[in-house]
Motif scaffolding. Sequence first.
Motif, PDB file in Angstrom:
ATOM      1  N   LEU A  71       0.878  -1.222  -0.289  1.00 20.30           N
ATOM      2  CA  LEU A  71       0.027  -0.254  -0.672  1.00 20.30           C
ATOM      3  C   LEU A  71       1.122   1.391   0.160  1.00 20.30           C
ATOM      4  N   LEU A  72       0.748   2.443  -0.493  1.00 25.55           N
ATOM      5  CA  LEU A  72       1.404   3.239  -1.089  1.00 25.55           C
ATOM      6  C   LEU A  72       0.456   4.149  -0.578  1.00 25.55           C
ATOM      7  N   ALA A  73       0.855   5.797  -0.314  1.00 24.87           N
ATOM      8  CA  ALA A  73       0.823   6.695   0.373  1.00 24.87           C
ATOM      9  C   ALA A  73      -1.022   6.871   0.788  1.00 24.87           C
ATOM     10  N   SER A  74      -1.283   5.716   1.649  1.00 31.20           N
ATOM     11  CA  SER A  74      -2.143   5.515   2.306  1.00 31.20           C
ATOM     12  C   SER A  74      -2.591   6.585   3.448  1.00 31.20           C
ATOM     13  N   PRO A  75      -3.892   7.233   3.089  1.00 30.13           N
ATOM     14  CA  PRO A  75      -4.807   7.898   3.142  1.00 30.13           C
ATOM     15  C   PRO A  75      -5.386   7.431   5.048  1.00 30.13           C
ATOM     16  N   ALA A  76      -4.721   7.821   6.469  1.00 28.58           N
ATOM     17  CA  ALA A  76      -5.539   7.222   7.534  1.00 28.58           C
ATOM     18  C   ALA A  76      -7.333   7.549   8.040  1.00 28.58           C
ATOM     19  N   LEU A  77      -7.253   8.577   7.572  1.00 27.15           N
ATOM     20  CA  LEU A  77      -8.494   9.002   6.724  1.00 27.15           C
ATOM     21  C   LEU A  77      -9.255  10.054   6.054  1.00 27.15           C
ATOM     22  N   ILE A  78     -10.189  10.157   5.549  1.00 25.00           N
ATOM     23  CA  ILE A  78     -11.138  10.455   4.762  1.00 25.00           C
ATOM     24  C   ILE A  78     -12.018  11.586   5.202  1.00 25.00           C
ATOM     25  N   PRO A  79     -12.072  12.558   4.709  1.00 25.18           N
ATOM     26  CA  PRO A  79     -13.029  13.817   5.139  1.00 25.18           C
ATOM     27  C   PRO A  79     -14.420  13.397   4.571  1.00 25.18           C
ATOM     28  N   GLY A  80     -15.270  13.468   5.369  1.00 30.93           N
ATOM     29  CA  GLY A  80     -16.732  13.471   4.978  1.00 30.93           C
ATOM     30  C   GLY A  80     -16.444  11.625   5.406  1.00 30.93           C
ATOM     31  N   SER A  81     -16.009  10.571   5.842  1.00 33.06           N
ATOM     32  CA  SER A  81     -16.222   9.564   6.314  1.00 33.06           C
ATOM     33  C   SER A  81     -16.254   9.189   7.441  1.00 33.06           C
ATOM     34  N   ASP A  82     -16.674   8.334   7.705  1.00 36.27           N
ATOM     35  CA  ASP A  82     -16.982   7.506   9.174  1.00 36.27           C
ATOM     36  C   ASP A  82     -15.391   6.388   9.506  1.00 36.27           C
ATOM     37  N   LEU A  83     -15.101   6.192   8.197  1.00 34.53           N
ATOM     38  CA  LEU A  83     -14.250   5.018   8.296  1.00 34.53           C
ATOM     39  C   LEU A  83     -13.117   5.438   8.392  1.00 34.53           C
ATOM     40  N   ALA A  84     -12.586   4.766   8.626  1.00 38.18           N
ATOM     41  CA  ALA A  84     -10.692   4.894   9.267  1.00 38.18           C
ATOM     42  C   ALA A  84     -10.107   3.951   8.794  1.00 38.18           C
ATOM     43  N   PHE A  85      -8.681   4.303   8.044  1.00 40.89           N
ATOM     44  CA  PHE A  85      -7.759   2.865   7.139  1.00 40.89           C
ATOM     45  C   PHE A  85      -7.984   1.921   8.235  1.00 40.89           C
ATOM     46  N   ASP A  86      -7.412   0.769   7.988  1.00 36.14           N
ATOM     47  CA  ASP A  86      -7.691  -0.479   8.722  1.00 36.14           C
ATOM     48  C   ASP A  86      -6.729  -1.539   7.846  1.00 36.14           C
ATOM     49  N   VAL A  87      -5.569  -2.721   8.160  1.00 35.62           N
ATOM     50  CA  VAL A  87      -5.450  -3.747   7.598  1.00 35.62           C
ATOM     51  C   VAL A  87      -5.734  -4.456   8.858  1.00 35.62           C
ATOM     52  N   ARG A  88      -5.919  -6.114   7.822  1.00 34.87           N
ATOM     53  CA  ARG A  88      -5.847  -6.754   8.517  1.00 34.87           C
ATOM     54  C   ARG A  88      -4.434  -7.497   8.944  1.00 34.87           C
ATOM     55  N   LEU A  89      -4.533  -8.055  10.781  1.00 33.75           N
ATOM     56  CA  LEU A  89      -2.940  -8.052  10.400  1.00 33.75           C
ATOM     57  C   LEU A  89      -2.253  -9.368  10.612  1.00 33.75           C
ATOM     58  N   ASP A  90      -2.823 -10.219  10.007  1.00 37.48           N
ATOM     59  CA  ASP A  90      -2.082 -11.189   9.555  1.00 37.48           C
ATOM     60  C   ASP A  90      -2.179 -11.943   8.074  1.00 37.48           C
ATOM     61  N   VAL A  91      -1.469 -10.613   7.780  1.00 36.38           N
ATOM     62  CA  VAL A  91      -1.549 -10.510   6.448  1.00 36.38           C
ATOM     63  C   VAL A  91      -0.590  -9.885   6.102  1.00 36.38           C
ATOM     64  N   PRO A  92       0.138 -10.474   5.078  1.00 34.62           N
ATOM     65  CA  PRO A  92       1.562  -9.483   4.823  1.00 34.62           C
ATOM     66  C   PRO A  92       1.343  -8.650   4.448  1.00 34.62           C
ATOM     67  N   THR A  93       2.069  -7.540   4.790  1.00 35.66           N
ATOM     68  CA  THR A  93       1.609  -6.222   4.469  1.00 35.66           C
ATOM     69  C   THR A  93       2.894  -5.499   4.369  1.00 35.66           C
ATOM     70  N   LEU A  94       3.457  -3.995   3.760  1.00 39.38           N
ATOM     71  CA  LEU A  94       4.191  -3.248   3.828  1.00 39.38           C
ATOM     72  C   LEU A  94       3.749  -1.732   2.983  1.00 39.38           C
ATOM     73  N   LEU A  95       3.916  -0.488   3.981  1.00 38.37           N
ATOM     74  CA  LEU A  95       3.404   0.376   3.858  1.00 38.37           C
ATOM     75  C   LEU A  95       4.280   0.962   3.545  1.00 38.37           C
ATOM     76  N   ILE A  96       4.192   2.603   2.153  1.00 38.33           N
ATOM     77  CA  ILE A  96       5.568   2.864   1.168  1.00 38.33           C
ATOM     78  C   ILE A  96       4.356   5.342   1.574  1.00 38.33           C
TER      79      ILE A  96
END
Length: 175
Positions: free
Chosen positions: A95-120
């Motif tokens: 995942l690249l340039a991920s926003p933590a929040l999107i203005p106007g949305s109640d959803l917050a960024f999250d990922v499943r922790l048991d999945v191999p993940t790389l954030l850039i």
Amino acid sequence: MPGHVILSHGSDSGPDATKVSALAKVAESMGWSTERPDYREDDKLGHAGSIEPRIARLHQRIAACAAQPVLVGSSMGAFVSGLASLELPVAGLFLLASPALIPGSDLAFDVRLDVPTLLIHGWRDDVCPVDEMYEFARRRELPLWIVDDDHRLSEHVDAIGRQFGLFLEQLAKQA
């Protein structure tokens, strides 16, 4: 053993965007199949309004896969890829340039922790502040690669491609 990669572009972009195109090329050169859903119709609903339709479109693509796919996303594509991983099984998240929040949305960024993940992320990202993603990664103990770049990460496309190749190699070894 290579699998399947679903690459999700950011808002105000398309399936032929620079980063997702470059990363698709890397995956395909390694024997992985790829697809790039087109979210442009969803994006006409605005940032907050496009989240649910994008997730629904991504769920359809994941469900159509014979095996768990790797999800790749840039910006809004990263946001919905992370959220989709909470609901359907995936093999990895890049995942690249991920926003933590999107203005106007109640959803917050999250990922499943048991999945191999790389954030850039870019140090100079003025759209999605690096501090928010740094804090997200720190709380979840996820790998975060921060480069000297802005939101588009255009100065690091080749380096990100090399990192993606290594990520896919590791996933193939685990399969």
